[in-house]
Design an enzyme around this catalytic site. Structure first.
Site, PDB file in Angstrom:
ATOM      1  N   ASP A  25       0.860  -1.187   0.000  1.00 39.72           N
ATOM      2  CA  ASP A  25       0.000   0.000   0.000  1.00 39.72           C
ATOM      3  C   ASP A  25       0.896   1.236   0.000  1.00 39.72           C
ATOM      4  O   ASP A  25       1.766   1.382   0.864  1.00 39.72           O
ATOM      5  CB  ASP A  25      -0.870  -0.048   1.269  1.00 39.72           C
ATOM      6  CG  ASP A  25      -1.702   1.203   1.458  1.00 39.72           C
ATOM      7  OD1 ASP A  25      -1.854   1.984   0.490  1.00 39.72           O
ATOM      8  OD2 ASP A  25      -2.200   1.396   2.591  1.00 39.72           O
ATOM      9  N   ASN A  27      -0.519   4.523  -0.360  1.00 42.14           N
ATOM     10  CA  ASN A  27      -1.249   5.752  -0.006  1.00 42.14           C
ATOM     11  C   ASN A  27      -2.088   5.622   1.252  1.00 42.14           C
ATOM     12  O   ASN A  27      -3.090   6.316   1.432  1.00 42.14           O
ATOM     13  CB  ASN A  27      -2.123   6.210  -1.188  1.00 42.14           C
ATOM     14  CG  ASN A  27      -3.197   5.177  -1.516  1.00 42.14           C
ATOM     15  OD1 ASN A  27      -3.119   4.041  -1.051  1.00 42.14           O
ATOM     16  ND2 ASN A  27      -4.197   5.568  -2.285  1.00 42.14           N
ATOM     17  N   ASP A  29      -4.280   3.617   2.569  1.00 39.43           N
ATOM     18  CA  ASP A  29      -5.715   3.310   2.667  1.00 39.43           C
ATOM     19  C   ASP A  29      -5.945   1.834   2.984  1.00 39.43           C
ATOM     20  O   ASP A  29      -7.077   1.350   2.942  1.00 39.43           O
ATOM     21  CB  ASP A  29      -6.457   3.718   1.383  1.00 39.43           C
ATOM     22  CG  ASP A  29      -5.955   2.951   0.153  1.00 39.43           C
ATOM     23  OD1 ASP A  29      -5.003   2.140   0.303  1.00 39.43           O
ATOM     24  OD2 ASP A  29      -6.501   3.155  -0.940  1.00 39.43           O
ATOM     25  N   ASP A  33      -1.484  -1.123  -4.078  1.00 38.43           N
ATOM     26  CA  ASP A  33      -1.736  -0.350  -5.298  1.00 38.43           C
ATOM     27  C   ASP A  33      -0.529  -0.403  -6.228  1.00 38.43           C
ATOM     28  O   ASP A  33       0.508  -0.992  -5.897  1.00 38.43           O
ATOM     29  CB  ASP A  33      -2.093   1.103  -4.925  1.00 38.43           C
ATOM     30  CG  ASP A  33      -1.147   1.658  -3.873  1.00 38.43           C
ATOM     31  OD1 ASP A  33       0.068   1.504  -4.054  1.00 38.43           O
ATOM     32  OD2 ASP A  33      -1.625   2.210  -2.852  1.00 38.43           O
ATOM     33  N   ASP A 102      -3.955  -9.375 -16.346  1.00 35.00           N
ATOM     34  CA  ASP A 102      -5.089 -10.286 -16.415  1.00 35.00           C
ATOM     35  C   ASP A 102      -6.079  -9.801 -17.464  1.00 35.00           C
ATOM     36  O   ASP A 102      -6.424  -8.622 -17.482  1.00 35.00           O
ATOM     37  CB  ASP A 102      -5.790 -10.302 -15.044  1.00 35.00           C
ATOM     38  CG  ASP A 102      -5.944 -11.693 -14.482  1.00 35.00           C
ATOM     39  OD1 ASP A 102      -6.687 -12.473 -15.082  1.00 35.00           O
ATOM     40  OD2 ASP A 102      -5.335 -11.971 -13.435  1.00 35.00           O
ATOM     41  N   ASP A 204      -8.197 -15.143 -18.015  1.00 33.50           N
ATOM     42  CA  ASP A 204      -9.066 -15.681 -16.972  1.00 33.50           C
ATOM     43  C   ASP A 204     -10.079 -16.682 -17.545  1.00 33.50           C
ATOM     44  O   ASP A 204     -10.711 -16.397 -18.573  1.00 33.50           O
ATOM     45  CB  ASP A 204      -9.809 -14.499 -16.327  1.00 33.50           C
ATOM     46  CG  ASP A 204     -10.545 -14.871 -15.069  1.00 33.50           C
ATOM     47  OD1 ASP A 204      -9.886 -15.275 -14.106  1.00 33.50           O
ATOM     48  OD2 ASP A 204     -11.780 -14.747 -15.049  1.00 33.50           O
ATOM     49  N   GLU A 263      -5.873 -19.550 -18.286  1.00 32.87           N
ATOM     50  CA  GLU A 263      -6.366 -20.321 -17.148  1.00 32.87           C
ATOM     51  C   GLU A 263      -7.452 -21.233 -17.698  1.00 32.87           C
ATOM     52  O   GLU A 263      -8.461 -20.759 -18.225  1.00 32.87           O
ATOM     53  CB  GLU A 263      -6.960 -19.417 -16.067  1.00 32.87           C
ATOM     54  CG  GLU A 263      -7.408 -20.212 -14.861  1.00 32.87           C
ATOM     55  CD  GLU A 263      -8.460 -19.530 -13.993  1.00 32.87           C
ATOM     56  OE1 GLU A 263      -8.585 -19.913 -12.839  1.00 32.87           O
ATOM     57  OE2 GLU A 263      -9.169 -18.630 -14.489  1.00 32.87           O
ATOM     58  N   HIS A 325      -3.889 -17.263  -6.278  1.00 33.48           N
ATOM     59  CA  HIS A 325      -4.852 -16.525  -5.457  1.00 33.48           C
ATOM     60  C   HIS A 325      -6.183 -17.259  -5.287  1.00 33.48           C
ATOM     61  O   HIS A 325      -7.085 -16.733  -4.642  1.00 33.48           O
ATOM     62  CB  HIS A 325      -5.099 -15.151  -6.077  1.00 33.48           C
ATOM     63  CG  HIS A 325      -5.781 -15.242  -7.409  1.00 33.48           C
ATOM     64  ND1 HIS A 325      -5.178 -15.808  -8.516  1.00 33.48           N
ATOM     65  CD2 HIS A 325      -7.023 -14.891  -7.810  1.00 33.48           C
ATOM     66  CE1 HIS A 325      -6.028 -15.793  -9.531  1.00 33.48           C
ATOM     67  NE2 HIS A 325      -7.148 -15.233  -9.131  1.00 33.48           N
ATOM     68  N   ASP A 326      -6.308 -18.428  -5.900  1.00 29.47           N
ATOM     69  CA  ASP A 326      -7.569 -19.178  -5.800  1.00 29.47           C
ATOM     70  C   ASP A 326      -7.449 -20.442  -4.967  1.00 29.47           C
ATOM     71  O   ASP A 326      -8.438 -21.155  -4.789  1.00 29.47           O
ATOM     72  CB  ASP A 326      -8.051 -19.588  -7.206  1.00 29.47           C
ATOM     73  CG  ASP A 326      -8.524 -18.402  -8.025  1.00 29.47           C
ATOM     74  OD1 ASP A 326      -9.061 -17.439  -7.444  1.00 29.47           O
ATOM     75  OD2 ASP A 326      -8.350 -18.438  -9.262  1.00 29.47           O
TER      76      ASP A 326
HETATM   77  C1  GLC Z   1     -10.702 -17.098 -12.201  1.00 30.18           C
HETATM   78  C2  GLC Z   1      -9.953 -16.237 -11.223  1.00 30.18           C
HETATM   79  C3  GLC Z   1     -10.768 -16.124  -9.975  1.00 30.18           C
HETATM   80  C4  GLC Z   1     -12.088 -15.460 -10.323  1.00 30.18           C
HETATM   81  C5  GLC Z   1     -12.801 -16.244 -11.413  1.00 30.18           C
HETATM   82  C6  GLC Z   1     -13.938 -15.460 -11.995  1.00 30.18           C
HETATM   83  O1  GLC Z   1     -10.819 -18.410 -11.776  1.00 30.18           O
HETATM   84  O2  GLC Z   1      -8.673 -16.748 -10.996  1.00 30.18           O
HETATM   85  O3  GLC Z   1     -10.108 -15.415  -8.969  1.00 30.18           O
HETATM   86  O4  GLC Z   1     -12.896 -15.375  -9.183  1.00 30.18           O
HETATM   87  O5  GLC Z   1     -11.947 -16.538 -12.483  1.00 30.18           O
HETATM   88  O6  GLC Z   1     -13.456 -14.386 -12.750  1.00 30.18           O
END
Ligand code: GLC
Length: 533
Positions: A25, A27, A29, A33, A102, A204, A263, A325-326
């Site tokens: 971060d 700034n 908040d 960023d 992305d 994605d 993905e 991140h999933d």
């Molecule tokens: C992909 C992303 C995930 C998102 C999903 C819907 O699987 O990695 O984080 O929630 O698509 O966009």
């Protein structure tokens, strides 16, 4: 500076995924960023990564953490401005670091002006850009499910008397990729960012773009998570997607040195493999998610890697990922009491030693963990809808742990998600000061991979190994690198060809070992180089 004539940089690169909300971060908040990422570029240079994949930072109501985009050509004020992005890109390129962003184009946000006009009337010129079915009663047109809301994926739209389709949250209506104008509009978005200088896209849920044209119901499956008891035969993975991949590839190739990383939405490596195309004319890479689901052990990892290499069409380039991140972070998935740290070194060597592009997830180099968060802190729609089950993705998205100051140096104020409890001892500053840290191990591995072309592009051949041990040789020309990993808590004996030790958890780099039997300590990692004379 980056070399724009280098079209295969992504095969040699080490990628590092940044979840921008949680990296730094700038700034005050409580949310990470773009300027925060810029401030940490020296760290990334020091770590040795060559390319960043930055998760979405576009204008968004943030109902799926930015994977719900309301303006594809602007930065959300939460993350900064377009000018900030331009500066970040230039600063990264200055250091020779590529930047992949992305591309979330299976769906938009329901607040995107396209959807707002599409839903207003059947006669709207953009109506057909989304997927609709007539509402003839109260029953949805088929059994397709929302993966995040755990209910029907069809939602009523009063203005037109139709259902719209949204298989993630209801706020993510899905595009109709069969409409040629929609297709061109998306390609224009891609060109917009390629013109701005990005080095490629992480696409994605790319295999979900097309759905069955007859809207048939999915058959039953025993899989609960993530399939919700359905084989996603008809709402995903339709053959038409390959033509779109070829069109995307032609666009990317017209810029020379950009990369497309898809993905895929499904569990098996074969699906990902098919996205490369038989003639190297579709995606450059499709994520191989097998390791994200693999149990710990030499056998499962070896079987998985072999399956993946076999599945790839000739000429396609492999890739490996342990965390994103999933999914729950692998440090947490593979925890085993006091053996956890040793396992993390084995896992890192697996990722960075195999043939294929490695994708690191921010903080894995520190051994960041997942901790259970109180319900009130949850931000992920999946986590909220499935509480108290642990399907939610907040635990793997907590702030980066930079130092032992309050909020871990991520922010000076309360962050959007709590910092993990262990941040005072597990952070960049303490690990940089300790030569024996996991961070130091990642740096040494990365430095070795960059110094040894055989580690980047060499062939791979398996070495016969006892139970719990996975070992292979990477060969380029006369140079051979043996990577030997003991996944188990017991000592094992393996026959090795000998050579000079490049890196080891126990053995000293620089010393040599003779050909013959070698006794591996529990969780020992050994990397040996030899050269034909
Ligand atoms: C992909 C992303 C995930 C998102 C999903 C819907 O699987 O990695 O984080 O929630 O698509 O966009």
């Amino acid at each position: 500076m980056i070399d724009r004539s280098d079209t295969t940089w992504w095969q040699r690169a080490i990628f590092y995924q940044i979840y921008p909300r949680s990296f730094q971060d700038s700034n005050a908040d409580g949310v990470g960023d773009l300027r925060g990422i810029m401030a940490r570029l020296d760290y990334l240079t020091g770590l040795g990564v060559d390319a960043l994949w930055i998760s979405p930072f576009f204008r968004s109501p943030m109902l799926d953490a930015g994977y719900d985009i309301a303006d594809y050509r602007d930065v959300d004020p939460m993350f900064g401005t377009m000018a900030d992005f331009g500066e970040l890109l230039a600063a990264a390129h200055e250091r020779g670091i590529r930047v992949v962003i992305d591309l979330v184009v299976n769906h938009s946000s329901d607040q995107h002006p396209w959807f707002e006009s599409a839903r207003s009337s059947i006669d709207d010129p953009r109506h057909d850009w989304y997927i609709w079915q007539p509402m003839t009663g109260t029953r949805p047109p088929n059994n397709w499910v929302s993966l995040f809301e755990h209910r029907s994926a069809w939602y009523p739209n009063e203005a037109t008397g139709e259902w719209y389709l949204a298989t993630f949250t209801r706020h993510q209506p899905e595009f109709n990729w069969r409409n040629p104008e929609l297709r061109q509009a998306i390609y224009d978005i891609a060109r917009f960012w390629l013109d701005a200088g990005v080095d490629g896209f992480r696409m994605d849920v790319a295999t979900a773009y097309f759905k069955d044209s007859q809207f048939r119901s999915n058959p039953f499956s025993w899989n609960l998570n993530p399939n919700l008891f359905q084989h996603h035969r008809y709402d995903r993975n339709q053959p038409e997607v390959h033509a779109v991949f070829r069109e995307f590839r032609a666009i990317a190739d017209s810029y020379g040195d950009r990369v497309l990383i898809g993905e895929t939405h499904g569990q098996d490596a074969a699906l990902a493999a098919s996205c490369h195309g038989d003639n190297d004319d579709e995606l450059h890479m499709a994520f191989n998610f097998d390791f994200l689901r693999s149990p710990w052990g030499a056998r499962p990892f070896m079987d998985s890697a072999r399956r993946w290499y076999r599945a790839l069409p000739a000429g396609a380039w492999p890739n490996f990922t342990l965390s994103n991140h999933d999914q729950k972070r692998h440090h947490w998935r593979y925890r085993a009491g006091s053996d956890t740290e040793a396992r993390a070194r084995v896992a890192a060597t697996l990722l960075l030693g195999l043939r294929g592009t490695p994708f690191l997830y921010y903080g894995e180099e520190l051994g960041m963990d997942c901790q259970r968060l109180p319900r009130a802190c949850l931000r992920d729609p999946l986590g909220r809808s499935t509480w108290p089950l642990s399907f939610g993705r907040d635990p793997e998205r907590t702030p980066m742990q930079w130092d032992d100051s309050p909020y871990a140096g991520f922010s000076v104020t309360m962050p959007w998600l709590p910092v993990n409890d262990d941040y005072r001892r597990k952070n960049v500053a303490t690990q940089e000061a300790n030569h024996g840290s996991l961070l130091a191990w990642y740096k040494a591995l990365i430095a070795l991979r960059k110094a040894e072309p055989a580690m980047q592009s060499g062939n791979i051949a398996w070495i016969e190994a006892p139970a719990d041990v996975m070992a292979w040789t990477r060969t380029l020309g006369a140079r051979h690198i043996d990577v030997v990993l003991n996944f188990g808590a017991r000592a094992r004996t393996i026959h090795l060809a000998g050579g000079s030790i490049s890196l080891g958890t126990r053995a000293d780099a620089g010393s040599s070992i003779a050909a013959g039997y070698y006794r591996l300590a529990p969780y020992e990692v050994l990397i040996i180089a030899e050269e034909d004379v």
